[in-house]
Design a protein around this motif. Structure first.
Motif, PDB file in Angstrom:
ATOM      1  N   UNK A  40       0.830  -1.209   0.000  1.00 13.19           N
ATOM      2  CA  UNK A  40       0.000   0.000   0.000  1.00 13.19           C
ATOM      3  C   UNK A  40       0.866   1.261   0.000  1.00 13.19           C
ATOM      4  N   UNK A  41       1.945   1.192   0.835  1.00 10.60           N
ATOM      5  CA  UNK A  41       2.866   2.325   0.902  1.00 10.60           C
ATOM      6  C   UNK A  41       3.489   2.550  -0.470  1.00 10.60           C
ATOM      7  N   UNK A  42       3.879   1.432  -1.111  1.00 12.53           N
ATOM      8  CA  UNK A  42       4.486   1.516  -2.438  1.00 12.53           C
ATOM      9  C   UNK A  42       3.526   2.169  -3.408  1.00 12.53           C
ATOM     10  N   UNK A  43       2.244   1.760  -3.345  1.00 12.44           N
ATOM     11  CA  UNK A  43       1.242   2.334  -4.250  1.00 12.44           C
ATOM     12  C   UNK A  43       1.098   3.829  -4.038  1.00 12.44           C
ATOM     13  N   UNK A 100       3.335   6.004  -2.564  1.00 15.01           N
ATOM     14  CA  UNK A 100       4.521   6.826  -2.812  1.00 15.01           C
ATOM     15  C   UNK A 100       5.019   6.706  -4.248  1.00 15.01           C
ATOM     16  N   UNK A 101       4.811   5.524  -4.838  1.00 16.31           N
ATOM     17  CA  UNK A 101       5.328   5.287  -6.192  1.00 16.31           C
ATOM     18  C   UNK A 101       4.213   4.738  -7.066  1.00 16.31           C
ATOM     19  N   UNK A 102       3.258   5.586  -7.400  1.00 15.06           N
ATOM     20  CA  UNK A 102       2.081   5.074  -8.110  1.00 15.06           C
ATOM     21  C   UNK A 102       2.423   4.477  -9.466  1.00 15.06           C
ATOM     22  N   UNK A 103       3.403   5.026 -10.145  1.00 19.36           N
ATOM     23  CA  UNK A 103       3.645   4.580 -11.520  1.00 19.36           C
ATOM     24  C   UNK A 103       5.023   3.965 -11.758  1.00 19.36           C
ATOM     25  N   UNK A 104       5.914   4.119 -10.737  1.00 19.84           N
ATOM     26  CA  UNK A 104       7.283   3.657 -10.994  1.00 19.84           C
ATOM     27  C   UNK A 104       7.691   2.621  -9.965  1.00 19.84           C
ATOM     28  N   UNK A 105       8.790   1.952 -10.246  1.00 23.03           N
ATOM     29  CA  UNK A 105       9.322   0.961  -9.315  1.00 23.03           C
ATOM     30  C   UNK A 105       9.881   1.682  -8.081  1.00 23.03           C
ATOM     31  N   UNK A 106       9.670   1.085  -6.904  1.00 27.37           N
ATOM     32  CA  UNK A 106      10.139   1.716  -5.672  1.00 27.37           C
ATOM     33  C   UNK A 106      11.582   1.325  -5.362  1.00 27.37           C
ATOM     34  N   UNK A 107      12.019   0.271  -6.004  1.00 23.88           N
ATOM     35  CA  UNK A 107      13.318  -0.301  -5.676  1.00 23.88           C
ATOM     36  C   UNK A 107      14.460   0.721  -5.853  1.00 23.88           C
ATOM     37  N   UNK A 108      15.331   0.756  -4.828  1.00 26.25           N
ATOM     38  CA  UNK A 108      16.519   1.619  -4.853  1.00 26.25           C
ATOM     39  C   UNK A 108      16.224   3.107  -4.738  1.00 26.25           C
ATOM     40  N   UNK A 109      14.940   3.463  -4.560  1.00 25.56           N
ATOM     41  CA  UNK A 109      14.607   4.869  -4.342  1.00 25.56           C
ATOM     42  C   UNK A 109      14.920   5.203  -2.874  1.00 25.56           C
ATOM     43  N   UNK A 160      -8.965  -4.915   6.875  1.00 27.61           N
ATOM     44  CA  UNK A 160      -9.621  -4.983   8.184  1.00 27.61           C
ATOM     45  C   UNK A 160      -8.645  -4.702   9.318  1.00 27.61           C
ATOM     46  N   UNK A 161      -7.348  -4.991   9.082  1.00 28.30           N
ATOM     47  CA  UNK A 161      -6.377  -4.766  10.140  1.00 28.30           C
ATOM     48  C   UNK A 161      -5.910  -3.317  10.203  1.00 28.30           C
ATOM     49  N   UNK A 162      -6.346  -2.509   9.230  1.00 24.53           N
ATOM     50  CA  UNK A 162      -6.031  -1.077   9.232  1.00 24.53           C
ATOM     51  C   UNK A 162      -4.536  -0.874   9.252  1.00 24.53           C
ATOM     52  N   UNK A 163      -4.034  -0.040  10.179  1.00 18.57           N
ATOM     53  CA  UNK A 163      -2.596   0.230  10.234  1.00 18.57           C
ATOM     54  C   UNK A 163      -1.788  -1.017  10.599  1.00 18.57           C
ATOM     55  N   UNK A 164      -2.427  -2.034  11.127  1.00 18.43           N
ATOM     56  CA  UNK A 164      -1.703  -3.262  11.479  1.00 18.43           C
ATOM     57  C   UNK A 164      -1.524  -4.177  10.281  1.00 18.43           C
ATOM     58  N   UNK A 165      -2.129  -3.777   9.197  1.00 17.34           N
ATOM     59  CA  UNK A 165      -1.971  -4.540   7.969  1.00 17.34           C
ATOM     60  C   UNK A 165      -0.533  -4.362   7.466  1.00 17.34           C
ATOM     61  N   UNK A 166       0.195  -5.459   7.246  1.00 16.42           N
ATOM     62  CA  UNK A 166       1.594  -5.325   6.789  1.00 16.42           C
ATOM     63  C   UNK A 166       1.706  -4.476   5.535  1.00 16.42           C
ATOM     64  N   UNK A 167       0.631  -4.414   4.747  1.00 15.38           N
ATOM     65  CA  UNK A 167       0.682  -3.631   3.512  1.00 15.38           C
ATOM     66  C   UNK A 167       0.887  -2.140   3.789  1.00 15.38           C
TER      67      UNK A 167
END
Lengths: 411, 240
Positions: free
Chosen positions: A166-169, A171-180, A202-209
């Motif tokens: 989710x964080x990746x989506x 912060x990096x909606x269109x590009x690869x997050x790797x090495x940023x 359902x786990x909200x902030x506890x969701x690893x995503x």
């Protein structure tokens, strides 16, 4: 049998004629059942969806992981007693790790909440987990890109991070997050891995995503206030069958590490996902009961509406009932006529409600993965039939036992 | 052969604490193909007697035999069955189902008799033709005149081929000309061999019958055969 079928068919015809001759009233009555069934079926479907999501989410935690913590997740130990416990330290973790033989992985965990930024994009209130390279072995994580941070990065407290999907989506909606390089609480971290989608909303902030994973040393280094906080030790047993044994060993080692004598209570807690499950079940149980009570209430109101209409209908048709009896209708024929009338009204209302519930479920499906179950369909139809019969029986009985002489004289 | 045999029947209603003796001691025999008028002022017990004859009610004491079968001890369902098969009711207020057409109104007793759809349609249409309503089969009561409505009701009474036709003030809601037409119809029905019991308080109407039974205070005051008044045949209303 043939007589019963004949009477059923004729009773149905009479009931349908009665409904057809009073369409608006029938429709308003159906509305009550319509709303009731829609709400009950949608509610039960939504609860089922929430339940599915939770089960899916909780399985990402792993059923064979123990969490040694200062706090018990769910217990009847007084809060202040737990507060006065000693903090679990990194030192204790090292000792524990050296003594423990059964676990497949042991990891210290501390977390903090920070704002995460990449260029002009930002996400607030993100859980930042600090741990070591073994942490990944205490989870069921899979990666969409990159890897977990290594032993060397961990022990060297390198500024590296693994981010949830989710964080990746965000912060990096269109590009690869790797090495940023992202900023966590103002400090630079290089992304070495992105998790595949793990849990559920359902786990909200506890969701690893929605979380970020960094070496534990970087937390102590960058966010100094955490140095005085208690850590959690995640212990993964070698499969669910070993959970109890591993737990016993862990308890013994922790007591030894802390130098507790035999008459002293544990000053730590060993938590399990099971506890979460139990707690969830009791919470959801309450939601379910409350939900069904409230929705049941709307159905009850609908049923009273039908009973009311049927009573009016019986009263209004007193003379007709008298006539029907005079020309040979038996009690059970009149009873069947009115019962069928209310049942048909309820069934039609119920089926319409069911259709509405299916549509609503499709809408809900946009947020919670859910679908109408066969059980809900049966529930909806069953409820409307039972409502029809229950709310029809008293008026129908009143009609059936009318004295034809009195009824004919009624004006 | 007598159809109705009543011996010493009484009927007592309880109104609050008081007992009302609607019928004190009534005995009456009615034979096949009789045309009987039952007369009496209100409160004389004629309605009670009519309900009794129509098997809508059972006597408090006494014997009532319908075609040799005792009615007094019958259950509700048995009474319903006998009303359905043996008695054709004609009411002052017609009592038609307002939202159903003439055919459905007439086939109603056949539904309760368990007659299959096709047969009862046919019989209902025939009965309507017999009372001169060939062109009004699918009209609803509010599309019919008073006289036509009463004809539908008469067709409904006849459709089961009952042993007796029980008419309670059948002309009470009609103007005198229409009333006369209806009485002409009854006359014809009687000619065909039906048994008719007519309840009325109008001499004028009762004169159509061959026998007049007068009630007063729950007792039969007189029971006499009378000279029948001339019945004009009204061709326009009765099918040939």
């Amino acid at each position: 049998m043939r007589i019963i079928l004949f009477e059923f068919k004729e009773g149905m015809m009479i009931a349908l004629r009665a409904i057809a001759s009073n369409k608006i009233r029938a429709m308003l009555t159906m509305l009550g059942i319509f709303i009731g069934v829609t709400v009950v079926v949608t509610m039960s479907t939504a609860i089922k969806g929430i339940d599915n999501s939770f089960q899916q989410g909780i399985s990402s935690l792993g059923s064979d992981v123990l969490y040694i913590d200062k706090w018990a997740w769910f217990s009847n130990v007084e809060w202040w007693k737990m507060r006065n416990r000693r903090n679990i330290t990194m030192d204790e973790f090292e000792k524990f790790k050296n003594l423990a033989k059964l676990p497949v992985a042991v990891a210290p965990v501390i977390n903090t909440v920070q704002t995460v930024k990449y260029q002009e994009r930002r996400v607030e209130n993100v859980f930042i987990n600090g741990s070591n390279a073994d942490y990944v072995k205490t989870t069921n994580f899979s990666f969409s890109e990159g890897r977990f941070y290594s032993e060397i990065e961990s022990s060297g407290s390198r500024q590296v991070a693994v981010i949830g999907s989710e964080i990746a989506k965000k912060l990096f909606p269109n590009i690869s997050a790797l090495d940023k390089t992202i900023k966590i609480g103002g400090e630079n971290f290089r992304i070495v891995g992105v998790l595949a989608e793990q849990g559920s909303f359902i786990l909200g902030p506890w969701n690893p995503d929605n979380q970020i994973y960094v070496p534990i040393g970087t937390i102590f280094k960058n966010f100094a206030s955490n140095r005085w906080r208690s850590i959690t030790i995640n212990v993964r047993a070698a499969g669910p069958a070993m959970v109890e044994e591993t737990k016993a060993e862990a308890e013994g080692i922790m007591r030894k590490v802390r130098g507790l004598s035999y008459d002293q209570e544990n000053d730590f807690s060993i938590n399990q996902q099971e506890g979460l499950q139990e707690n969830y079940n009791s919470v959801v149980g309450v939601i379910q009961i409350a939900g069904l009570f409230i929705t049941g209430l709307s159905l009850f109101v609908g049923a009273i509406g039908i009973m009311n209409i049927m009573f009016v209908s019986v009263k209004e048709r007193t003379k007709e009932i008298g006539l029907r009896k005079a020309i040979g209708a038996k009690r059970r024929t009149i009873l069947a006529q009115f019962l069928l009338e209310s049942s048909v009204i309820c069934l039609v209302g119920g089926l319409a409600g069911l259709i509405a519930a299916v549509i609503l479920s499709m809408l809900i499906n946009q947020f919670i993965p859910t679908s109408i179950q066969i059980g809900s369909v049966i529930l909806g139809i069953g409820i409307s039939l039972i409502t029809g019969i229950v709310s029809g029986i008293a008026p129908a009985y009143t009609a059936a036992k009318m004295d034809p002489v009195e009824a004919l004289r009624y004006e | 052969m007598n159809i109705i045999n009543i011996e010493h029947i009484t009927k007592i209603y309880k109104v609050g604490l008081e007992e009302v003796h609607a019928l004190r001691d009534v005995s009456l025999r009615i034979d096949k193909n009789e045309y009987v008028a039952i007369m009496g002022p209100s409160g004389s017990g004629k309605s009670t007697l009519m309900n009794m004859l129509g098997c809508l009610d059972t006597p408090t004491s006494g014997k009532y035999e319908f075609k040799g079968v005792s009615v007094s001890e019958m259950t509700d369902n048995e009474l319903a069955k006998i009303r359905n098969k043996e008695i054709g009711f004609v009411f002052q207020t017609f009592n038609l189902l307002a939202r159903s057409d003439a055919v459905h109104n007439v086939e109603l007793p056949l539904i309760y008799a368990g007659i299959p759809t096709a047969e009862r349609r046919e019989r209902a249409i025939q009965a309507l033709i017999d009372v001169g309503l060939k062109d009004r089969l699918h009209h609803k009561p509010n599309e019919l005149s008073g006289g036509q409505r009463q004809r539908v009701a008469i067709a409904r009474a006849l459709v089961t081929n009952p042993s007796i036709i029980l008419a309670d003030e059948p002309t009470g809601n009609l103007d005198s000309k229409t009333g006369e037409e209806i009485m002409g119809l009854f006359h014809e029905i009687h000619e065909k061999g039906n048994t008719i019991i007519l309840v009325t308080h109008e001499e004028y109407i009762a004169e159509h019958a061959a026998r007049i039974v007068r009630l007063k205070d729950g007792l039969i005051e007189s029971d006499e055969r009378v000279e029948r008044r001339y019945i004009p045949k009204i061709k326009t209303t009765v099918a040939q």
